[in-house]
Design a protein around this motif. Structure first.
Motif, PDB file in Angstrom:
ATOM      1  N   SER A 172      28.049 -66.513  41.571  1.00  0.00           N
ATOM      2  CA  SER A 172      29.241 -67.313  41.808  1.00  0.00           C
ATOM      3  C   SER A 172      29.470 -68.290  40.668  1.00  0.00           C
ATOM      4  CB  SER A 172      29.106 -68.100  43.121  1.00  0.00           C
ATOM      5  OG  SER A 172      28.906 -67.237  44.206  1.00  0.00           O
ATOM      6  N   SER A 173      30.722 -68.609  40.432  1.00  0.00           N
ATOM      7  CA  SER A 173      31.062 -69.612  39.435  1.00  0.00           C
ATOM      8  C   SER A 173      30.633 -70.986  39.923  1.00  0.00           C
ATOM      9  CB  SER A 173      32.568 -69.607  39.167  1.00  0.00           C
ATOM     10  OG  SER A 173      33.265 -70.052  40.331  1.00  0.00           O
ATOM     11  N   VAL A 174      30.539 -71.932  39.009  1.00  0.00           N
ATOM     12  CA  VAL A 174      30.188 -73.302  39.385  1.00  0.00           C
ATOM     13  C   VAL A 174      31.234 -73.859  40.340  1.00  0.00           C
ATOM     14  CG1 VAL A 174      29.823 -75.647  38.526  1.00  0.00           C
ATOM     15  CG2 VAL A 174      28.899 -73.690  37.263  1.00  0.00           C
ATOM     16  N   ALA A 175      32.498 -73.526  40.115  1.00  0.00           N
ATOM     17  CA  ALA A 175      33.560 -74.016  40.997  1.00  0.00           C
ATOM     18  C   ALA A 175      33.381 -73.481  42.413  1.00  0.00           C
ATOM     19  CB  ALA A 175      34.923 -73.613  40.439  1.00  0.00           C
ATOM     20  N   ALA A 176      33.022 -72.200  42.529  1.00  0.00           N
ATOM     21  CA  ALA A 176      32.829 -71.619  43.857  1.00  0.00           C
ATOM     22  C   ALA A 176      31.623 -72.241  44.550  1.00  0.00           C
ATOM     23  CB  ALA A 176      32.648 -70.112  43.743  1.00  0.00           C
ATOM     24  N   VAL A 177      30.547 -72.484  43.812  1.00  0.00           N
ATOM     25  CA  VAL A 177      29.372 -73.131  44.389  1.00  0.00           C
ATOM     26  C   VAL A 177      29.721 -74.531  44.867  1.00  0.00           C
ATOM     27  CG1 VAL A 177      27.069 -74.054  43.872  1.00  0.00           C
ATOM     28  CG2 VAL A 177      27.716 -71.770  43.062  1.00  0.00           C
ATOM     29  N   ALA A 178      30.500 -75.252  44.084  1.00  0.00           N
ATOM     30  CA  ALA A 178      30.903 -76.605  44.466  1.00  0.00           C
ATOM     31  C   ALA A 178      31.613 -76.597  45.814  1.00  0.00           C
ATOM     32  CB  ALA A 178      31.802 -77.212  43.387  1.00  0.00           C
ATOM     33  N   LEU A 179      32.524 -75.665  46.022  1.00  0.00           N
ATOM     34  CA  LEU A 179      33.246 -75.578  47.293  1.00  0.00           C
ATOM     35  C   LEU A 179      32.303 -75.186  48.426  1.00  0.00           C
ATOM     36  CD1 LEU A 179      36.546 -73.801  46.167  1.00  0.00           C
ATOM     37  CD2 LEU A 179      36.260 -76.206  46.822  1.00  0.00           C
ATOM     38  N   ASP A 180      31.366 -74.291  48.140  1.00  0.00           N
ATOM     39  CA  ASP A 180      30.447 -73.817  49.175  1.00  0.00           C
ATOM     40  C   ASP A 180      29.539 -74.918  49.701  1.00  0.00           C
ATOM     41  OD1 ASP A 180      31.300 -71.233  49.429  1.00  0.00           O
ATOM     42  OD2 ASP A 180      29.809 -70.374  48.073  1.00  0.00           O
ATOM     43  N   VAL A 181      29.264 -75.925  48.897  1.00  0.00           N
ATOM     44  CA  VAL A 181      28.371 -76.992  49.342  1.00  0.00           C
ATOM     45  C   VAL A 181      29.118 -78.284  49.659  1.00  0.00           C
ATOM     46  CG1 VAL A 181      26.390 -76.015  48.149  1.00  0.00           C
ATOM     47  CG2 VAL A 181      27.782 -77.728  46.977  1.00  0.00           C
ATOM     48  N   GLY A 182      30.455 -78.212  49.774  1.00  0.00           N
ATOM     49  CA  GLY A 182      31.192 -79.342  50.307  1.00  0.00           C
ATOM     50  C   GLY A 182      31.851 -80.268  49.309  1.00  0.00           C
ATOM     51  N   TYR A 183      31.949 -79.852  48.032  1.00  0.00           N
ATOM     52  CA  TYR A 183      32.621 -80.686  47.046  1.00  0.00           C
ATOM     53  C   TYR A 183      34.039 -80.178  46.825  1.00  0.00           C
ATOM     54  CZ  TYR A 183      28.462 -83.330  45.893  1.00  0.00           C
ATOM     55  OH  TYR A 183      27.389 -84.181  45.964  1.00  0.00           O
ATOM     56  N   GLU A 184      34.981 -81.115  46.684  1.00  0.00           N
ATOM     57  CA  GLU A 184      36.380 -80.740  46.526  1.00  0.00           C
ATOM     58  C   GLU A 184      36.706 -80.309  45.111  1.00  0.00           C
ATOM     59  OE1 GLU A 184      38.741 -83.976  47.876  1.00  0.00           O
ATOM     60  OE2 GLU A 184      38.170 -83.735  49.985  1.00  0.00           O
ATOM     61  N   SER A 185      35.871 -80.674  44.131  1.00  0.00           N
ATOM     62  CA  SER A 185      36.161 -80.293  42.759  1.00  0.00           C
ATOM     63  C   SER A 185      34.875 -79.933  42.032  1.00  0.00           C
ATOM     64  CB  SER A 185      36.865 -81.432  42.007  1.00  0.00           C
ATOM     65  OG  SER A 185      35.950 -82.485  41.741  1.00  0.00           O
ATOM     66  N   GLU A 186      35.013 -79.060  41.043  1.00  0.00           N
ATOM     67  CA  GLU A 186      33.874 -78.688  40.212  1.00  0.00           C
ATOM     68  C   GLU A 186      33.333 -79.894  39.453  1.00  0.00           C
ATOM     69  OE1 GLU A 186      32.929 -75.786  36.362  1.00  0.00           O
ATOM     70  OE2 GLU A 186      34.773 -75.525  37.530  1.00  0.00           O
ATOM     71  N   ALA A 187      34.229 -80.773  39.018  1.00  0.00           N
ATOM     72  CA  ALA A 187      33.798 -81.923  38.211  1.00  0.00           C
ATOM     73  C   ALA A 187      32.909 -82.868  39.013  1.00  0.00           C
ATOM     74  CB  ALA A 187      35.019 -82.660  37.673  1.00  0.00           C
ATOM     75  N   SER A 188      33.285 -83.136  40.264  1.00  0.00           N
ATOM     76  CA  SER A 188      32.482 -84.059  41.061  1.00  0.00           C
ATOM     77  C   SER A 188      31.117 -83.452  41.384  1.00  0.00           C
ATOM     78  CB  SER A 188      33.222 -84.443  42.344  1.00  0.00           C
ATOM     79  OG  SER A 188      33.494 -83.303  43.138  1.00  0.00           O
ATOM     80  N   PHE A 189      31.097 -82.148  41.647  1.00  0.00           N
ATOM     81  CA  PHE A 189      29.816 -81.477  41.884  1.00  0.00           C
ATOM     82  C   PHE A 189      28.949 -81.506  40.637  1.00  0.00           C
ATOM     83  CE2 PHE A 189      27.441 -77.440  41.406  1.00  0.00           C
ATOM     84  CZ  PHE A 189      26.496 -77.628  42.393  1.00  0.00           C
ATOM     85  N   ALA A 190      29.547 -81.233  39.477  1.00  0.00           N
ATOM     86  CA  ALA A 190      28.782 -81.199  38.231  1.00  0.00           C
ATOM     87  C   ALA A 190      28.163 -82.554  37.915  1.00  0.00           C
ATOM     88  CB  ALA A 190      29.677 -80.744  37.083  1.00  0.00           C
ATOM     89  N   ARG A 191      28.910 -83.632  38.178  1.00  0.00           N
ATOM     90  CA  ARG A 191      28.364 -84.968  37.923  1.00  0.00           C
ATOM     91  C   ARG A 191      27.178 -85.245  38.839  1.00  0.00           C
ATOM     92  NH1 ARG A 191      33.920 -86.277  37.500  1.00  0.00           N
ATOM     93  NH2 ARG A 191      33.948 -87.000  39.686  1.00  0.00           N
TER      94      ARG A 191
END
Length: 342
Positions: free
Chosen positions: A297-316
């Protein structure tokens, strides 16, 4: 989406921290003997290259002995007992307390690539790696294994376990000792599938030990395992594990476990040392790490799967937890163990 945890946080953590183990030593002893095991962080490059954390355990397949950790009284071990060192502490194993360990040098690194199990003999002050006593000559036989696991982003189990986890023979599952001895025998024969057998047996031993330790905790026990035993905090943890992507708040968690916001927060912090929302954030990072490592999965898809609304917030958040951005962390996991360690 992440699979359902079926409200079993202990299994969730055990699955997510990549338990793996396969290294065995077959130790034969006679007369008075003593062996020193350095901290697992020192031996990890030889026994489990690339591992973030290594747990050592010993099965007394024959005879008796003692194990001693700094700051702790010596513990007597009898035939069939298993002892684990969850935090990787240095320790001494001996025929009786107070004996000076044999001088061993750097044999472990010189023999790191030798076929497993590596036979070892202790006779008085003599130490002979690569040698095994005839079964009838050994007063004590010990099977030693190692289990690797991840500590980051979030592994609450290791900190919740004691420095020394003693599993008496009468409390160990009847399958454990025969399975370990069978695994050692199989590895000696170097048959196909042996490596997988060794890994599974070591993992099963650790899981069985963690479960048995949880079962023995008093109802008022603190720490993460104590929190799992608490009816309401344990339920709150299970709910977050079952659906980490949900928009959990302290209020709706409290409603689900029949506690007020303040009561849930206070009890959760008292047991785990973390506020509920901080625990959720940590668990989301662990779930994200597992998805990054195991899936495409892309980082963006992983971010959504674990409850983050954006890839940027998950990455931080992920970089704060691991020291690396998600994409760089995933690349590091895919590198050979020697490069990952470096």
């Amino acid at each position: 989406m992440l699979p359902s945890s079926q409200l079993d946080p202990l299994s969730d953590v055990l699955r997510s921290v990549r338990l793996r183990g396969s290294v065995f030593f077959h130790v034969s002893c006679r007369d008075q003997w003593a062996a020193f095991a350095p901290p697992s962080s020192m031996v990890a490059p030889a026994v489990m290259p690339g591992a973030e954390h290594v747990i050592e355990y010993h099965l007394f397949a024959k005879g008796e002995g003692w194990v001693k950790l700094d700051g702790e009284p010596p513990l007597r071990l009898r035939q069939g007992d298993i002892v684990m060192l969850p935090h990787g502490d240095a320790h001494t194993i001996s025929s009786e307390p107070g004996l000076a360990p044999a001088e061993e040098g750097d044999w472990l690194f010189r023999m790191r690539d030798a076929p497993k199990p590596i036979p070892i003999t202790y006779r008085g002050t003599m130490f002979e790696p690569g040698s095994r006593l005839p079964a009838g000559d050994a007063s004590t036989v010990i099977v030693c294994g190692f289990i690797a696991c991840d500590l980051r982003p979030f592994n609450p189990l290791i900190a919740a376990l004691p420095r020394l986890l003693h599993l008496p023979a009468e409390g160990v599952g009847a399958w454990v000792a025969p399975m370990l001895e069978h695994a050692v025998s199989e590895s000696g024969d170097r048959r196909a599938g042996t490596a997988a057998l060794l890994e599974r047996v070591s993992e099963m031993v650790f899981v069985d030990g963690a479960r048995r330790y949880l079962d023995t905790l008093p109802q008022e026990a603190q720490g993460w395992l104590g929190a799992l035993r608490d009816r309401q905090v344990g339920r709150a943890i299970a709910l977050m594990h079952a659906d980490p992507s949900a928009a959990w708040t302290l209020e709706n968690l409290g409603q689900r476990v029949n506690l007020s916001r303040s009561a849930l927060h206070e009890r959760f912090v008292a047991l785990t040392g973390l506020a509920p929302m901080q625990y959720l954030a940590n668990w989301r990072m662990q779930c994200g790490a597992r998805l990054l490592r195991e899936g495409g999965s892309s980082v963006a898809a992983v971010a959504l799967d674990v409850g983050y609304e954006s890839e940027a917030s998950f990455a931080r958040a992920f970089k704060r937890a691991t020291g690396l951005p998600p994409a760089a962390w995933r690349r590091a996991q895919l590198q050979p163990a020697a490069q990952a360690t470096a």
